[in-house]
Every structure is written in C-alpha cells, then in structure tokens.
Design a protein around this motif. Structure first.
Motif, PDB file in Angstrom:
ATOM      1  N   ALA A 261     -43.455  54.970  27.458  1.00 24.98           N
ATOM      2  CA  ALA A 261     -42.759  56.115  26.900  1.00 24.98           C
ATOM      3  C   ALA A 261     -42.625  57.274  27.883  1.00 24.98           C
ATOM      4  O   ALA A 261     -41.930  58.249  27.597  1.00 24.98           O
ATOM      5  CB  ALA A 261     -43.461  56.597  25.627  1.00 24.98           C
ATOM      6  N   ASP A 262     -43.290  57.184  29.047  1.00 20.65           N
ATOM      7  CA  ASP A 262     -43.108  58.217  30.073  1.00 20.65           C
ATOM      8  C   ASP A 262     -41.999  57.861  31.056  1.00 20.65           C
ATOM      9  O   ASP A 262     -41.707  58.626  31.979  1.00 20.65           O
ATOM     10  CB  ASP A 262     -44.411  58.466  30.830  1.00 20.65           C
ATOM     11  CG  ASP A 262     -44.931  57.218  31.543  1.00 20.65           C
ATOM     12  OD1 ASP A 262     -44.477  56.100  31.201  1.00 20.65           O
ATOM     13  OD2 ASP A 262     -45.790  57.354  32.436  1.00 20.65           O
ATOM     14  N   THR A 263     -41.354  56.708  30.879  1.00 19.57           N
ATOM     15  CA  THR A 263     -40.225  56.320  31.737  1.00 19.57           C
ATOM     16  C   THR A 263     -39.003  57.170  31.403  1.00 19.57           C
ATOM     17  O   THR A 263     -38.655  57.348  30.235  1.00 19.57           O
ATOM     18  CB  THR A 263     -39.896  54.829  31.535  1.00 19.57           C
ATOM     19  OG1 THR A 263     -40.995  54.034  31.979  1.00 19.57           O
ATOM     20  CG2 THR A 263     -38.645  54.433  32.314  1.00 19.57           C
ATOM     21  N   HIS A 264     -38.341  57.679  32.421  1.00 18.73           N
ATOM     22  CA  HIS A 264     -37.163  58.528  32.248  1.00 18.73           C
ATOM     23  C   HIS A 264     -35.960  57.641  31.919  1.00 18.73           C
ATOM     24  O   HIS A 264     -35.538  56.826  32.735  1.00 18.73           O
ATOM     25  CB  HIS A 264     -36.913  59.316  33.528  1.00 18.73           C
ATOM     26  CG  HIS A 264     -35.823  60.330  33.435  1.00 18.73           C
ATOM     27  ND1 HIS A 264     -35.349  61.024  34.528  1.00 18.73           N
ATOM     28  CD2 HIS A 264     -35.100  60.789  32.376  1.00 18.73           C
ATOM     29  CE1 HIS A 264     -34.391  61.851  34.146  1.00 18.73           C
ATOM     30  NE2 HIS A 264     -34.220  61.721  32.860  1.00 18.73           N
ATOM     31  N   LEU A 265     -35.402  57.805  30.729  1.00 18.20           N
ATOM     32  CA  LEU A 265     -34.225  57.037  30.313  1.00 18.20           C
ATOM     33  C   LEU A 265     -32.990  57.906  30.514  1.00 18.20           C
ATOM     34  O   LEU A 265     -32.844  58.955  29.878  1.00 18.20           O
ATOM     35  CB  LEU A 265     -34.348  56.604  28.848  1.00 18.20           C
ATOM     36  CG  LEU A 265     -33.165  55.841  28.251  1.00 18.20           C
ATOM     37  CD1 LEU A 265     -32.811  54.611  29.076  1.00 18.20           C
ATOM     38  CD2 LEU A 265     -33.456  55.451  26.804  1.00 18.20           C
ATOM     39  N   ILE A 266     -32.120  57.462  31.412  1.00 16.33           N
ATOM     40  CA  ILE A 266     -30.908  58.205  31.776  1.00 16.33           C
ATOM     41  C   ILE A 266     -29.721  57.374  31.316  1.00 16.33           C
ATOM     42  O   ILE A 266     -29.505  56.272  31.812  1.00 16.33           O
ATOM     43  CB  ILE A 266     -30.837  58.421  33.308  1.00 16.33           C
ATOM     44  CG1 ILE A 266     -32.101  59.105  33.813  1.00 16.33           C
ATOM     45  CG2 ILE A 266     -29.584  59.208  33.690  1.00 16.33           C
ATOM     46  CD1 ILE A 266     -32.380  58.860  35.287  1.00 16.33           C
ATOM     47  N   GLU A 267     -28.968  57.890  30.358  1.00 15.39           N
ATOM     48  CA  GLU A 267     -27.818  57.113  29.868  1.00 15.39           C
ATOM     49  C   GLU A 267     -26.525  57.869  30.094  1.00 15.39           C
ATOM     50  O   GLU A 267     -26.442  59.073  29.867  1.00 15.39           O
ATOM     51  CB  GLU A 267     -27.926  56.778  28.378  1.00 15.39           C
ATOM     52  CG  GLU A 267     -26.683  56.021  27.936  1.00 15.39           C
ATOM     53  CD  GLU A 267     -26.730  55.455  26.532  1.00 15.39           C
ATOM     54  OE1 GLU A 267     -25.746  54.813  26.127  1.00 15.39           O
ATOM     55  OE2 GLU A 267     -27.739  55.648  25.840  1.00 15.39           O
ATOM     56  N   THR A 268     -25.496  57.123  30.517  1.00 17.06           N
ATOM     57  CA  THR A 268     -24.155  57.688  30.586  1.00 17.06           C
ATOM     58  C   THR A 268     -23.480  57.477  29.237  1.00 17.06           C
ATOM     59  O   THR A 268     -23.130  56.354  28.873  1.00 17.06           O
ATOM     60  CB  THR A 268     -23.321  57.023  31.700  1.00 17.06           C
ATOM     61  OG1 THR A 268     -23.340  55.603  31.529  1.00 17.06           O
ATOM     62  CG2 THR A 268     -23.886  57.362  33.063  1.00 17.06           C
ATOM     63  N   THR A 269     -23.348  58.560  28.476  1.00 16.99           N
ATOM     64  CA  THR A 269     -22.530  58.493  27.270  1.00 16.99           C
ATOM     65  C   THR A 269     -21.119  58.927  27.697  1.00 16.99           C
ATOM     66  O   THR A 269     -20.594  58.422  28.673  1.00 16.99           O
ATOM     67  CB  THR A 269     -23.127  59.338  26.128  1.00 16.99           C
ATOM     68  OG1 THR A 269     -23.322  60.674  26.557  1.00 16.99           O
ATOM     69  CG2 THR A 269     -24.436  58.748  25.658  1.00 16.99           C
ATOM     70  N   THR A 270     -20.491  59.864  27.044  1.00 14.67           N
ATOM     71  CA  THR A 270     -19.134  60.246  27.422  1.00 14.67           C
ATOM     72  C   THR A 270     -18.784  61.606  26.846  1.00 14.67           C
ATOM     73  O   THR A 270     -19.261  61.974  25.754  1.00 14.67           O
ATOM     74  CB  THR A 270     -18.096  59.210  26.922  1.00 14.67           C
ATOM     75  OG1 THR A 270     -16.770  59.706  27.132  1.00 14.67           O
ATOM     76  CG2 THR A 270     -18.274  58.928  25.442  1.00 14.67           C
ATOM     77  N   THR A 271     -17.955  62.351  27.558  1.00 13.50           N
ATOM     78  CA  THR A 271     -17.442  63.606  27.008  1.00 13.50           C
ATOM     79  C   THR A 271     -16.514  63.329  25.830  1.00 13.50           C
ATOM     80  O   THR A 271     -16.166  64.257  25.092  1.00 13.50           O
ATOM     81  CB  THR A 271     -16.689  64.411  28.080  1.00 13.50           C
ATOM     82  OG1 THR A 271     -15.670  63.578  28.679  1.00 13.50           O
ATOM     83  CG2 THR A 271     -17.635  64.910  29.159  1.00 13.50           C
TER      84      THR A 271
END
Length: 393
Positions: free
Chosen positions: A138-148
C-alpha cells in the motif's frame, strides 16, 4: 524493487519506460498484452511508423542508450491472478498505469466494443489497486493516466481535480462532476472515482494524471534509432485530430476544419507527457505524494483552426502544399467554446512546457513524410467523409 509501466508497448507507455529507465537504477518492467496492435488491425488501420517487438526494442535500448535495466512481461491486467503474480515477483516502488483501450470512437462503435472497453479499463485499474492493498504494497505509488475528457466542456475554468460546491449557505470541496462524452471516457470517470476510494480505504499514494490530447512522434530517447520508435496512429479511431490533419497534409488533401473551428481542446506534446510521468515515478522520494493528487497533464488549449493553420505553415516550410478548408460541421458542438483548464500543479512538476505545438508538428511531418506510402495506402481510414466523396468523383 522495480518500477512497473503498464501499457509498455503503447504510444505513451514505451517512451515513458525509456525515460524512467534512464533516470533510475531500479528495474523497469514493461507490461502489455499487445491488445492495441489487435484493435488497430481490427479497424483496418496501422501505425505509420514500423514498431518493433519488445525483444528488439530492449536490445536497441541497451545498444543505443546503455539501458540494461529494462525487461518485458506479457500479461493481461484484467486477470487478477496475473496482476498478483506481477506485483509479488517485482515488488514495485511505483506503478505507472498507461494501459487502456483509449479510443472514444472505438468504444462507441457498438455495444460489444463499449462493454469490452468498460470491462478492460476498469477491471485492470481495480486489479492493480486491490493487488497493491492485498499484497502489503500500500506504500507503492500508483500513477494512472486518466483523461481531461472526464471534465466535459464546461463554460467555466476547469480546476485541477476538485471543485467547491455551495448549498444552503454551506461550502465544501468535492470531486469535479464527471461529464464523459463516450463509453471510453466514462471508464476514466469511474477510474478516477475508484482511485479516490482506493486511497481512502487502502491509503495508497495515488497520482491521477488527467492527460490531454497527446501529439508528437518523438522523444529524446526514441529519436536516435528506428527500433526505438513508438507507434503513431493516424486513423479515425485511434489517431488524434492533430495526427489525422498531418496525415491529410502528407497525402495531399486539404485540412478540413468543421465549421468555425474556434473551439479549443486541451493538448500536450508526447515529450511533455513523458516527462511528467517520469518525474512522478522517479522523483525525490521525499517529494513523492502520500496523498491522492490530481494533475491536469496539459500545456495549453489549442483551437482546431489554429492547429490546422500551424500544420499548414510548418508543412509549407517542409515543402508540402497544404490548404485549409472549412466544411459544414456534422457534429452537434459549440464551434467557439473557449476551454480554460488550470494546470499549475502539472506545470510546476515538469518545470514548464518544453516543446511548442509547432515544434511537435515539425516532428510529426518529418516522420510521416518518411512513411508517405503507408499514409496514402490507408487514406480511407483517416479521410473525413467530405474528402472521401471528393476523391471518388
């Protein structure tokens, strides 16, 4: 420890993985199931640039850039067991999630594609969130590309993530209301909501990177060798409007602006999009967000007519004969909508725009002229109906 880049075979994922690998000693694991190649082939289109398979790409990265910390895993992220195995084996410090079915037109083709898009995109994101939580990461950085595209096209300036609501004299900060315009965009609205919930329930540090329309063919890492090129789609389903206009220019057709074309859309160059994701993945650990943070990954809105005129100007500098023509708009849209979108947090992250639209267009046209035969042989995949009718006469 490692950094995982999902969608590592894709337009954005591959150059992002290259940049991350250049800035860290950690293992960078690319994950993909090659579905994007299948979707594009399914609609009768192709990448303008020849795209190598992972083995050749990784060999070129080692040979050209000395990057020997890249590896590839073929996996389907909708398979929870596969996601668990991926996380358990590689124990990532960060996951950059760029994998998705990204085409609004493809998702709107029929119910089958809509259902597939919704299942594929949302299941993958949920599997990653629950996989991190239930595998003690749970300390892993989750980076997601959503969208404008989750914002729609409101008449007021779009904030960077949240909004303030007032009711009966009381005020509170709330998530910006989701206003998707396609079944694809709706998946990203759901992803954005699920990411907020994942942070609230699991305390996972999450960066929701709301990505604008990305244009361009090259980054610093892909430029030196053709084996390192990322894909470039120019068809109606998977190619963005700037890429389709560029294909029209190379094929010798006028650029068709619907109506006035004064409506502004949010854009960002491939170079600037890659830079932001890389900085989030490998920045100073002390600066890594421990919260849920929204970034508007956009450099500036650009009017459709400005885009066409810029392609015309740069094309003529490169020896192309490019015309811009206005045609009747078949869409129900405001042709003068002036989108305003806040991006201070993202611009602070990347340190400002590094590539102008004109510079990105030059890259695109220089690349596409090398593959003119591929463009012209697939012109039925990108020409608007008005030009198809003219070509048939």
């Amino acid at each position: 420890m490692s950094i995982i880049v999902t969608g590592g075979d894709g337009y954005l994922g591959w150059p992002t993985a290259l940049r991350i690998a250049d800035r860290t000693d950690e293992r960078v694991v690319l994950v993909d199931n090659f579905a994007r190649r299948e979707w594009v082939e399914e609609v009768g289109a192709t990448s303008a640039t020849p795209i190598s398979w992972p083995e050749e790409r990784l060999a070129a990265a080692a040979e050209v850039h000395g990057l020997r910390n890249l590896s590839f895993v073929e996996a389907d992220l909708t398979d929870r067991a596969a996601v668990d195995q991926l996380l358990q084996v590689h124990e990532p410090s960060a996951v950059v999630h760029t994998a998705a079915q990204p085409s609004a037109p493809y998702s709107n083709l029929n119910g089958e594609r809509a259902n597939y898009t919704q299942h594929n995109n949302m299941q993958a994101t949920r599997n990653l969130a629950f996989g991190l939580a239930e595998n003690d990461m749970a300390d892993t950085h989750l980076i997601e590309t959503t969208t404008t595209g989750v914002y729609g096209a409101p008449e007021f300036p779009i904030p960077e993530g949240g909004a303030t609501m007032e009711n009966q004299g009381e005020r509170d900060d709330v998530p910006f209301p989701a206003m998707a315009g396609s079944w694809y965009h709706q998946t990203k609205c759901h992803d954005a909501a699920n990411l907020r919930l994942a942070h609230k329930q699991f305390d996972i540090p999450i960066s929701d990177v709301r990505t604008a329309i990305v244009y361009g063919t090259e980054t610093e890492e892909t430029r030196p060798d053709d084996r390192l090129k990322t894909r470039f789609d120019f068809d109606y389903y998977f190619g963005v409007v700037a890429h389709r206009f560029a294909a029209q220019a190379v094929a010798g057709y006028p650029l068709t602006v619907y109506g006035k074309g004064e409506q502004r859309k949010p854009f960002i160059s491939l170079e600037d999009a890659v830079e932001g994701l890389a900085r989030l993945a490998v920045g100073d650990p002390d600066d890594r967000p421990s919260d849920h943070v929204v970034y508007n990954q956009v450099t500036r809105p650009i009017a459709i007519v400005e885009m066409a005129e810029t392609i015309q100007e740069v094309g003529e500098e490169l020896g192309l004969d490019v015309d811009v023509t206005h045609v009747e708009n078949p869409r129900d849209e405001d042709e003068t909508h002036q989108m305003e979108i806040e991006n201070e947090r993202y611009m602070d992250l990347v340190g400002g725009q590094s590539q102008t639209f004109a510079e990105g267009v030059r890259d695109i046209l220089e690349t596409l002229t090398r593959y003119e035969e591929t463009i012209t042989s697939h012109e039925d995949r990108f020409l608007p109906d008005v030009l198809k009718e003219d070509a048939e006469e």
